[in-house]
Design a protein around this motif. Structure first.
Motif, PDB file in Angstrom:
ATOM      1  N   LEU A  23       0.826  -1.209   0.000  1.00 56.40           N
ATOM      2  CA  LEU A  23       0.000   0.000   0.000  1.00 56.40           C
ATOM      3  C   LEU A  23       0.861   1.260   0.000  1.00 56.40           C
ATOM      4  O   LEU A  23       0.608   2.199  -0.763  1.00 56.40           O
ATOM      5  CB  LEU A  23      -0.918   0.000   1.226  1.00 56.40           C
ATOM      6  CG  LEU A  23      -1.721   1.286   1.461  1.00 56.40           C
ATOM      7  CD1 LEU A  23      -2.780   1.466   0.382  1.00 56.40           C
ATOM      8  CD2 LEU A  23      -2.367   1.273   2.849  1.00 56.40           C
ATOM      9  N   LEU A  24       1.889   1.277   0.838  1.00 55.76           N
ATOM     10  CA  LEU A  24       2.735   2.460   0.932  1.00 55.76           C
ATOM     11  C   LEU A  24       3.612   2.628  -0.300  1.00 55.76           C
ATOM     12  O   LEU A  24       4.010   3.749  -0.627  1.00 55.76           O
ATOM     13  CB  LEU A  24       3.605   2.373   2.195  1.00 55.76           C
ATOM     14  CG  LEU A  24       2.833   2.346   3.518  1.00 55.76           C
ATOM     15  CD1 LEU A  24       3.786   2.265   4.698  1.00 55.76           C
ATOM     16  CD2 LEU A  24       1.933   3.568   3.649  1.00 55.76           C
ATOM     17  N   ALA A  25       3.927   1.518  -0.970  1.00 54.50           N
ATOM     18  CA  ALA A  25       4.674   1.627  -2.220  1.00 54.50           C
ATOM     19  C   ALA A  25       3.804   2.224  -3.325  1.00 54.50           C
ATOM     20  O   ALA A  25       4.273   3.003  -4.155  1.00 54.50           O
ATOM     21  CB  ALA A  25       5.200   0.254  -2.639  1.00 54.50           C
ATOM     22  N   VAL A  26       2.517   1.850  -3.316  1.00 56.91           N
ATOM     23  CA  VAL A  26       1.584   2.375  -4.314  1.00 56.91           C
ATOM     24  C   VAL A  26       1.193   3.809  -3.999  1.00 56.91           C
ATOM     25  O   VAL A  26       1.061   4.646  -4.904  1.00 56.91           O
ATOM     26  CB  VAL A  26       0.333   1.474  -4.391  1.00 56.91           C
ATOM     27  CG1 VAL A  26      -0.713   2.077  -5.319  1.00 56.91           C
ATOM     28  CG2 VAL A  26       0.715   0.077  -4.864  1.00 56.91           C
ATOM     29  N   ARG A  27       1.020   4.087  -2.715  1.00 52.91           N
ATOM     30  CA  ARG A  27       0.615   5.436  -2.285  1.00 52.91           C
ATOM     31  C   ARG A  27       1.617   5.964  -1.273  1.00 52.91           C
ATOM     32  O   ARG A  27       1.361   5.997  -0.064  1.00 52.91           O
ATOM     33  CB  ARG A  27      -0.787   5.402  -1.682  1.00 52.91           C
ATOM     34  CG  ARG A  27      -1.871   4.956  -2.656  1.00 52.91           C
ATOM     35  CD  ARG A  27      -3.231   4.976  -2.005  1.00 52.91           C
ATOM     36  NE  ARG A  27      -3.588   6.310  -1.516  1.00 52.91           N
ATOM     37  CZ  ARG A  27      -4.684   6.593  -0.811  1.00 52.91           C
ATOM     38  NH1 ARG A  27      -5.534   5.610  -0.524  1.00 52.91           N
ATOM     39  NH2 ARG A  27      -4.945   7.813  -0.409  1.00 52.91           N
ATOM     40  N   PRO A  28       2.803   6.391  -1.718  1.00 51.51           N
ATOM     41  CA  PRO A  28       3.845   6.846  -0.781  1.00 51.51           C
ATOM     42  C   PRO A  28       3.444   8.070   0.024  1.00 51.51           C
ATOM     43  O   PRO A  28       4.025   8.335   1.073  1.00 51.51           O
ATOM     44  CB  PRO A  28       5.038   7.143  -1.708  1.00 51.51           C
ATOM     45  CG  PRO A  28       4.443   7.349  -3.060  1.00 51.51           C
ATOM     46  CD  PRO A  28       3.248   6.454  -3.114  1.00 51.51           C
ATOM     47  N   GLY A  29       2.444   8.802  -0.451  1.00 53.27           N
ATOM     48  CA  GLY A  29       2.005   9.976   0.297  1.00 53.27           C
ATOM     49  C   GLY A  29       1.376   9.645   1.630  1.00 53.27           C
ATOM     50  O   GLY A  29       1.214  10.519   2.483  1.00 53.27           O
ATOM     51  N   LEU A  30       1.019   8.362   1.841  1.00 55.51           N
ATOM     52  CA  LEU A  30       0.429   7.968   3.114  1.00 55.51           C
ATOM     53  C   LEU A  30       1.465   7.845   4.224  1.00 55.51           C
ATOM     54  O   LEU A  30       1.118   7.837   5.397  1.00 55.51           O
ATOM     55  CB  LEU A  30      -0.288   6.620   2.971  1.00 55.51           C
ATOM     56  CG  LEU A  30      -1.542   6.612   2.102  1.00 55.51           C
ATOM     57  CD1 LEU A  30      -2.048   5.191   1.935  1.00 55.51           C
ATOM     58  CD2 LEU A  30      -2.628   7.490   2.727  1.00 55.51           C
ATOM     59  N   VAL A  31       2.747   7.727   3.854  1.00 57.85           N
ATOM     60  CA  VAL A  31       3.797   7.591   4.863  1.00 57.85           C
ATOM     61  C   VAL A  31       3.944   8.908   5.585  1.00 57.85           C
ATOM     62  O   VAL A  31       4.147   9.952   4.970  1.00 57.85           O
ATOM     63  CB  VAL A  31       5.139   7.187   4.227  1.00 57.85           C
ATOM     64  CG1 VAL A  31       6.201   7.021   5.299  1.00 57.85           C
ATOM     65  CG2 VAL A  31       4.972   5.909   3.436  1.00 57.85           C
ATOM     66  N   ASP A  32       3.860   8.844   6.906  1.00 57.90           N
ATOM     67  CA  ASP A  32       3.951  10.048   7.733  1.00 57.90           C
ATOM     68  C   ASP A  32       4.981   9.783   8.802  1.00 57.90           C
ATOM     69  O   ASP A  32       4.735   9.036   9.742  1.00 57.90           O
ATOM     70  CB  ASP A  32       2.600  10.373   8.358  1.00 57.90           C
ATOM     71  CG  ASP A  32       2.601  11.734   9.043  1.00 57.90           C
ATOM     72  OD1 ASP A  32       3.503  12.533   8.746  1.00 57.90           O
ATOM     73  OD2 ASP A  32       1.705  11.977   9.865  1.00 57.90           O
ATOM     74  N   LEU A  33       6.160  10.380   8.645  1.00 57.57           N
ATOM     75  CA  LEU A  33       7.244  10.107   9.582  1.00 57.57           C
ATOM     76  C   LEU A  33       7.717  11.383  10.257  1.00 57.57           C
ATOM     77  O   LEU A  33       8.844  11.833  10.069  1.00 57.57           O
ATOM     78  CB  LEU A  33       8.427   9.449   8.857  1.00 57.57           C
ATOM     79  CG  LEU A  33       8.119   8.115   8.192  1.00 57.57           C
ATOM     80  CD1 LEU A  33       9.305   7.664   7.356  1.00 57.57           C
ATOM     81  CD2 LEU A  33       7.766   7.064   9.217  1.00 57.57           C
ATOM     82  N   PRO A  34       6.891  12.032  11.053  1.00 53.62           N
ATOM     83  CA  PRO A  34       7.322  13.243  11.737  1.00 53.62           C
ATOM     84  C   PRO A  34       8.410  12.936  12.742  1.00 53.62           C
ATOM     85  O   PRO A  34       8.294  12.040  13.563  1.00 53.62           O
ATOM     86  CB  PRO A  34       6.059  13.744  12.442  1.00 53.62           C
ATOM     87  CG  PRO A  34       5.225  12.535  12.596  1.00 53.62           C
ATOM     88  CD  PRO A  34       5.527  11.670  11.420  1.00 53.62           C
ATOM     89  N   GLY A  35       9.484  13.705  12.667  1.00 57.17           N
ATOM     90  CA  GLY A  35      10.541  13.591  13.659  1.00 57.17           C
ATOM     91  C   GLY A  35      11.543  12.511  13.390  1.00 57.17           C
ATOM     92  O   GLY A  35      12.545  12.428  14.081  1.00 57.17           O
TER      93      GLY A  35
END
Length: 280
Positions: free
Chosen positions: A227-239
């Motif tokens: 899923l994250l490979a298809v939609r990388p915008g979903l990855v949220d890595l604050p900090g």
């Protein structure tokens, strides 16, 4: 927490009370801790509603489907059987409603509070000071010890450690807690459903139980990665600025300038400094 007997009103009532108490205590506590530390709820993995649903649903569906396949394989090969369970249509609907209710109560009483505290606040706090590997291992240790103390037994330390490690990796991979919430909800719901149906492994129970739990977990992880490979915008890595914890560069995911989730850092000043009253 034990869901108790699905047919017991006392079990349902007690679980409902624990669910309400957990939410009323944990949610304000986590919010206060975040405000005190100068962080945001996004920085501990809550993200936005639009970004929460895809990993949650993906992990839950992948985990639940894989567990169903394992159960089907065990039944077809004669290694499992259903000792009891509802037979009529009305009984099936009633049992399904009870399973759904128990799963939602377990989500509120145990799954969501634990994910907020350990994979949310604790892992987010440790990730501000440690590398990702150290962060996941420390979170796993804290979760294992805390859960064993709550349960009052150290008999399942290995299982708790594996669960904490798996959920920590999911949190690190997706940058949020929702993939872990989805996977745990599916694991809990399927377990409650099988228990209410009197499902038992008649042979090789240890191997089949391992396949049931680990198969669901690995399927959830793989599905979330896809899923994250298809939609990388979903990855949220604050900090988080890389697995080594290096300072990183401006504009990297997790830069304090983007999310404001971490203490202010001195900014390098280049060029000429002017007095307040100077013309330039």
């Amino acid at each position: 927490l034990s869901p108790g007997d699905p047919g017991s009103p006392d079990g349902l009532l007690g679980l409902a009370l624990r669910s309400a108490a957990a939410l009323l205590l944990v949610l304000p506590l986590v919010w206060i801790l975040c405000r005190t530390a100068g962080r945001t709820l996004r920085s501990i993995g809550l993200g936005t509603p639009a970004g929460a649903w895809p990993p949650l649903v993906t992990a839950a569906l992948a985990c639940g489907a894989t567990m169903a396949l394992v159960v089907g394989a065990a039944v077809l090969t004669g290694n499992a059987d259903f000792d009891a369970g509802p037979t009529g249509a009305a009984s099936l609907f009633s049992a399904a409603g009870t399973v759904l209710l128990l799963t939602l109560l377990m989500l509120a009483a145990q799954i969501l509070p634990e994910e907020l505290v350990f994979r949310g606040y604790v892992q987010g706090l440790l990730g501000h000071h440690c590398t990702q590997l150290v962060t996941v291992l420390l979170q796993t240790a804290l979760f294992t010890v805390s859960a064993s103390l709550v349960l009052g037994s150290g008999a399942d330390l290995l299982g708790l450690a594996l669960l904490g490690l798996f959920l920590g990796i999911l949190r690190m991979t997706s940058g949020g807690i929702w993939a872990g919430v989805g996977a745990r909800t599916a694991l809990t719901g399927v377990t409650i459903a099988l228990d209410s149906a009197g499902f038992v492994f008649t042979s090789g129970s240890q191997v089949w139980n391992l396949a049931l739990g680990m198969g669901g977990a690995l399927a959830a992880y793989a599905a979330v990665r896809v899923l994250l490979a298809v939609r990388p915008g979903l990855v949220d890595l604050p900090g988080l600025r890389g697995s080594t914890g290096s300072p990183g560069e401006p504009g990297d995911p997790g830069d304090p300038a983007e999310d404001g989730a971490h203490p202010r850092t001195p900014l390098p000043v280049r060029g000429i400094l002017y007095d307040v009253g100077s013309r330039y």
